[in-house]
Design an enzyme around this catalytic site. Sequence first.
Site, mmCIF file in Angstrom:
data_model
loop_
_atom_site.group_PDB
_atom_site.id
_atom_site.type_symbol
_atom_site.label_atom_id
_atom_site.label_comp_id
_atom_site.label_asym_id
_atom_site.label_seq_id
_atom_site.Cartn_x
_atom_site.Cartn_y
_atom_site.Cartn_z
ATOM 1 N N ARG A 176 0.811 -1.218 0.000
ATOM 2 C CA ARG A 176 0.000 0.000 0.000
ATOM 3 C C ARG A 176 0.851 1.278 0.000
ATOM 4 N NH1 ARG A 176 -2.069 -3.648 -1.371
ATOM 5 N NH2 ARG A 176 -3.974 -4.674 -0.649
ATOM 6 N N SER A 226 -11.203 -1.631 2.212
ATOM 7 C CA SER A 226 -10.547 -2.022 3.459
ATOM 8 C C SER A 226 -10.152 -0.765 4.235
ATOM 9 C CB SER A 226 -9.305 -2.861 3.174
ATOM 10 O OG SER A 226 -9.656 -4.074 2.541
ATOM 11 N N GLU A 296 -6.143 3.057 6.397
ATOM 12 C CA GLU A 296 -5.685 2.957 5.014
ATOM 13 C C GLU A 296 -6.113 4.136 4.156
ATOM 14 O OE1 GLU A 296 -6.568 -0.045 1.377
ATOM 15 O OE2 GLU A 296 -5.537 -0.923 3.099
#
Length: 301
Positions: A176, A226, A296
């Site tokens: 990520r 997510s 995130e």
Amino acid sequence: MIDISELTVLCDKLGCRITPEAPLNEYITFRFGGPCRALISVNSASSAAELIRFLKENGIKYGVLGRGSNVLVPDEGFDGVILHFGSDFSNIEENGNTIRCDAGALLASACVRAQQLGLTGMENLFGIPGTIGGALYMNAGAYGSEMKDVVCSAEYIDENCNIRTIRAEDMELSYRSSIFSGTDRVITSVTLRLKNGKPDEIKNAMSECMAKRSSKQPLEFPSAGSTFKRPEGSYASLLIDQCGLKGFSCGGAMVSEKHSGFVINKGYATCSDVLELCDRVKKIVNEKTGYKLELEPVILS
């Protein structure tokens, strides 16, 4: 208050649409957040570079949005200009086993184009919401595949508003994260290198991937996907489950009962609701398991 008269003249010159006081809840998948001072629909890399140069030279705050699938917009909005990389900047071109996508092209559209051409490698990425530029920015991935597995090169605008090209091996792609994360660099196109395959087999794999998503993820509710990054040594959803937090709510925000790794908008959530819920989840998980969860999605500020 930002005077957008000169900016409007520049947009007219570049052929870019500008919308004053645009409501940003319409541009993010969570479906909340206040307005920005102006939203500009970017139509090319050169236009984006010229706009960014103007904004920097005039000290005007700006941000970049694609589909807004990994973004939280504060309830008070964004006190600046948003450069929107969407349908006006979404061309996809193929050349042999490579596909070049403008940054505003949807990742799903790139997957479909690859399937039609009989090119394999993107099946597990099908169904990830967002643009190709956003996907590379965060090295998006699912089911064992990531953007780093298929990206060949990218074009971007550097800190000095110059358009440059970078190879995949120089992008510092990790979980990520990329060389673009947290910087002023703006991705304008992504080139993917794929392998030859059979269209029917690729289509079946994509359908299986989408069916898996639909069965396990709360796709019927607005969310940012997510919500927490995967902590080293465990999984966010597992830890949240262990703490009995499925269905835990704050206002209109709730930990999904279908997949605890997702915080969803029940229909009336605010950004404040989501952030309060996430803070409570992080605190409880840390107290009960010792793991520290990290958000995130990016907060537009």
